[in-house]
Scaffold this motif. Sequence first.
Motif, PDB file in Angstrom:
ATOM      1  N   ILE A 100       0.838  -1.193   0.000  1.00  0.00           N
ATOM      2  CA  ILE A 100       0.000   0.000   0.000  1.00  0.00           C
ATOM      3  C   ILE A 100       0.876   1.247   0.000  1.00  0.00           C
ATOM      4  O   ILE A 100       1.804   1.377   0.792  1.00  0.00           O
ATOM      5  N   GLY A 101       0.595   2.143  -0.909  1.00  0.00           N
ATOM      6  CA  GLY A 101       1.323   3.396  -0.981  1.00  0.00           C
ATOM      7  C   GLY A 101       2.594   3.361  -1.801  1.00  0.00           C
ATOM      8  O   GLY A 101       3.197   4.406  -2.076  1.00  0.00           O
ATOM      9  N   ASP A 102       3.028   2.175  -2.222  1.00  0.00           N
ATOM     10  CA  ASP A 102       4.274   2.039  -2.974  1.00  0.00           C
ATOM     11  C   ASP A 102       4.127   2.519  -4.411  1.00  0.00           C
ATOM     12  O   ASP A 102       3.034   2.461  -5.001  1.00  0.00           O
ATOM     13  N   LEU A 103       5.233   2.952  -4.967  1.00  0.00           N
ATOM     14  CA  LEU A 103       5.289   3.192  -6.399  1.00  0.00           C
ATOM     15  C   LEU A 103       5.408   1.859  -7.122  1.00  0.00           C
ATOM     16  O   LEU A 103       5.924   0.883  -6.576  1.00  0.00           O
ATOM     17  N   SER A 104       4.922   1.825  -8.354  1.00  0.00           N
ATOM     18  CA  SER A 104       5.007   0.606  -9.143  1.00  0.00           C
ATOM     19  C   SER A 104       6.459   0.306  -9.503  1.00  0.00           C
ATOM     20  O   SER A 104       7.244   1.209  -9.792  1.00  0.00           O
ATOM     21  N   LYS A 105       6.809  -0.957  -9.475  1.00  0.00           N
ATOM     22  CA  LYS A 105       8.138  -1.400  -9.884  1.00  0.00           C
ATOM     23  C   LYS A 105       8.173  -1.807 -11.352  1.00  0.00           C
ATOM     24  O   LYS A 105       9.226  -2.196 -11.874  1.00  0.00           O
ATOM     25  N   VAL A 106       7.030  -1.753 -12.013  1.00  0.00           N
ATOM     26  CA  VAL A 106       6.933  -2.134 -13.421  1.00  0.00           C
ATOM     27  C   VAL A 106       7.438  -0.980 -14.288  1.00  0.00           C
ATOM     28  O   VAL A 106       7.044   0.171 -14.079  1.00  0.00           O
ATOM     29  N   PRO A 107       8.298  -1.250 -15.269  1.00  0.00           N
ATOM     30  CA  PRO A 107       8.746  -0.191 -16.176  1.00  0.00           C
ATOM     31  C   PRO A 107       7.553   0.522 -16.813  1.00  0.00           C
ATOM     32  O   PRO A 107       6.593  -0.130 -17.246  1.00  0.00           O
ATOM     33  N   TYR A 108       7.585   1.842 -16.835  1.00  0.00           N
ATOM     34  CA  TYR A 108       6.528   2.690 -17.382  1.00  0.00           C
ATOM     35  C   TYR A 108       5.232   2.611 -16.573  1.00  0.00           C
ATOM     36  O   TYR A 108       4.206   3.133 -16.997  1.00  0.00           O
TER      37      TYR A 108
ATOM     38  N   ILE B 180      -3.216   0.774 -17.741  1.00  0.00           N
ATOM     39  CA  ILE B 180      -3.446  -0.319 -18.690  1.00  0.00           C
ATOM     40  C   ILE B 180      -2.111  -0.863 -19.210  1.00  0.00           C
ATOM     41  O   ILE B 180      -1.927  -2.076 -19.364  1.00  0.00           O
ATOM     42  N   VAL B 181      -1.165   0.028 -19.470  1.00  0.00           N
ATOM     43  CA  VAL B 181       0.167  -0.408 -19.883  1.00  0.00           C
ATOM     44  C   VAL B 181       0.816  -1.251 -18.788  1.00  0.00           C
ATOM     45  O   VAL B 181       1.379  -2.329 -19.048  1.00  0.00           O
ATOM     46  N   GLU B 182       0.730  -0.782 -17.544  1.00  0.00           N
ATOM     47  CA  GLU B 182       1.311  -1.517 -16.421  1.00  0.00           C
ATOM     48  C   GLU B 182       0.685  -2.905 -16.278  1.00  0.00           C
ATOM     49  O   GLU B 182       1.389  -3.915 -16.144  1.00  0.00           O
ATOM     50  N   GLU B 183      -0.641  -2.950 -16.302  1.00  0.00           N
ATOM     51  CA  GLU B 183      -1.339  -4.226 -16.166  1.00  0.00           C
ATOM     52  C   GLU B 183      -0.960  -5.182 -17.296  1.00  0.00           C
ATOM     53  O   GLU B 183      -0.779  -6.383 -17.083  1.00  0.00           O
ATOM     54  N   THR B 184      -0.838  -4.650 -18.502  1.00  0.00           N
ATOM     55  CA  THR B 184      -0.559  -5.487 -19.659  1.00  0.00           C
ATOM     56  C   THR B 184       0.892  -5.970 -19.666  1.00  0.00           C
ATOM     57  O   THR B 184       1.184  -7.100 -20.091  1.00  0.00           O
ATOM     58  N   LEU B 185       1.805  -5.138 -19.193  1.00  0.00           N
ATOM     59  CA  LEU B 185       3.189  -5.583 -19.058  1.00  0.00           C
ATOM     60  C   LEU B 185       3.300  -6.729 -18.054  1.00  0.00           C
ATOM     61  O   LEU B 185       4.009  -7.720 -18.288  1.00  0.00           O
TER      62      LEU B 185
END
Length: 514
Positions: free
Chosen positions: A91-99, A376-381
Amino acid sequence: MPAPTESFTREEVSKHITDDSLWCVIDSVVYDLTDFLDAHPGGESVLRQVAGKDATREFYNLHRQEVLTKYARLAVGTITGEKSKIVTQKIGDLSKVPYGEPLWLSKPFQSPYFKESHHRLQQALRKFVDEHLYEEAQECEATGRLISQEMIDLMASKGILHMRLGPGKHLHGVNLLDGAVKGEEFDYFHDLVVSQELVRANARGFQDGNMAGMTIGLTAVLNFARNEAWKKKIADEVFSGRKKACLAITEAFAGSDVAGLRTTAEKTPDGKYYIVNGTKKWITNGVFADYFVTGVNTGKGLSVLLIERGEGVETKSIKTSYSPAAGTAYITFDNVKVPVENLLGQENKGIHVILSNFNHERWTMVCGTVRMCRTIVEETLKWSNQRLVFGKRLIDQPVIRQKLAKMISLVEANQSWLETVTYQMCHMPYSEQAKHLAGPIGLLKMSSTRAAHEIADEAVQIWGGRGLTQTGMGRVIEMFNRTYKFDAILGGAEEVLADLGVRQAMKSMPKVML
């Protein structure tokens, strides 16, 4: 729930393969599925196939990490000497996924626009959305329930309602998210942060139901109300959450054609009141609004009135492609008596009020559209990295990488343009924004919603059937594919805004080209 402390060898786990004792391993954690056999949505046979085995690959080919969080009670131990390999987001973290985040939030990238206060505000809002807003948003989106007064009160107490309207004196001295930013230093990049973080609740209908009417309606009151005491009264009521506001412009006969409004306002013989008659349609938050910032025809031109809910005002819910949580309404004004003091701006010159108000509305919509495209980009990656097809991950297929490249490029291009326009807003008076930025903002809105169209299409193709399913791993994709068109229509249709942008540009075109 605390993590299990008992440990087992893989050989021990392999012995639990009966209906009376069925275990499996997922990411080095041992799960006892015995009592879950009958409850498993996919049926008992799926669980029997992984009895006593490591099911990590099979699990992540079908499920998201949050499923394990939901059923954490089934964990009974860990594999001796092994550690988890799956990276999870707290909770509260930034995404670690590129873009998965805009570049200004992604190390090691830098930005000249965002200062420490922007980062503090982003962190505070990210935590607020994850801890408080997300769960209610999902519940309201599914059931159609309107946003709770408790949530409105909480946002009011945190200054979030104040921030939704952008920079201004209304923020001075207000406690904004426990001091994350001072009202006096709040600029349009802070506004951008607010707009983009709030849409991470991933519920398009609720997103509009979450005081969007106030965001696009109360602005006109703050900028064009002629009586300071009256303006303060309205603002205090709305910012406190005691009263709700909406913008009532669109009619069945006039959408992007604002000049075609048919709702009339005629003055009484004594000149003290307007009598308003007409209808409005597709009005966001109109179902529960107390104040209606309304476009009317006053005979010699358009005017804008603040109409209070009361005798002669009737609202009905309209069913649209997204959730009733938006409070979309059909409004009827039947001989409604409105004091002339409720006029915003000048009589018969309300088009200036309407058009200047559109700039911030359209800019806010761009912020939300670009952020949802990024989600959507994050989820799809993530999906492409874990989904196995024909013995390979999706990401290993060149055609999938091409689709992802297109999606990423569209998001980053529009985010960059958005930040450029936002910089101009920070260095341009409100009156100048209406003059110089209407065209660029219109073009940017068109560009971002065209990008949303492309991204939604590519995402569904990558996700397949899950991208068309309202539950499970692809539910965010389905929601976006079903609702991205709202931003292409609301606030001005793509084609109208594209034409506006070019016509504005032609005003500065040299008369003679050498």
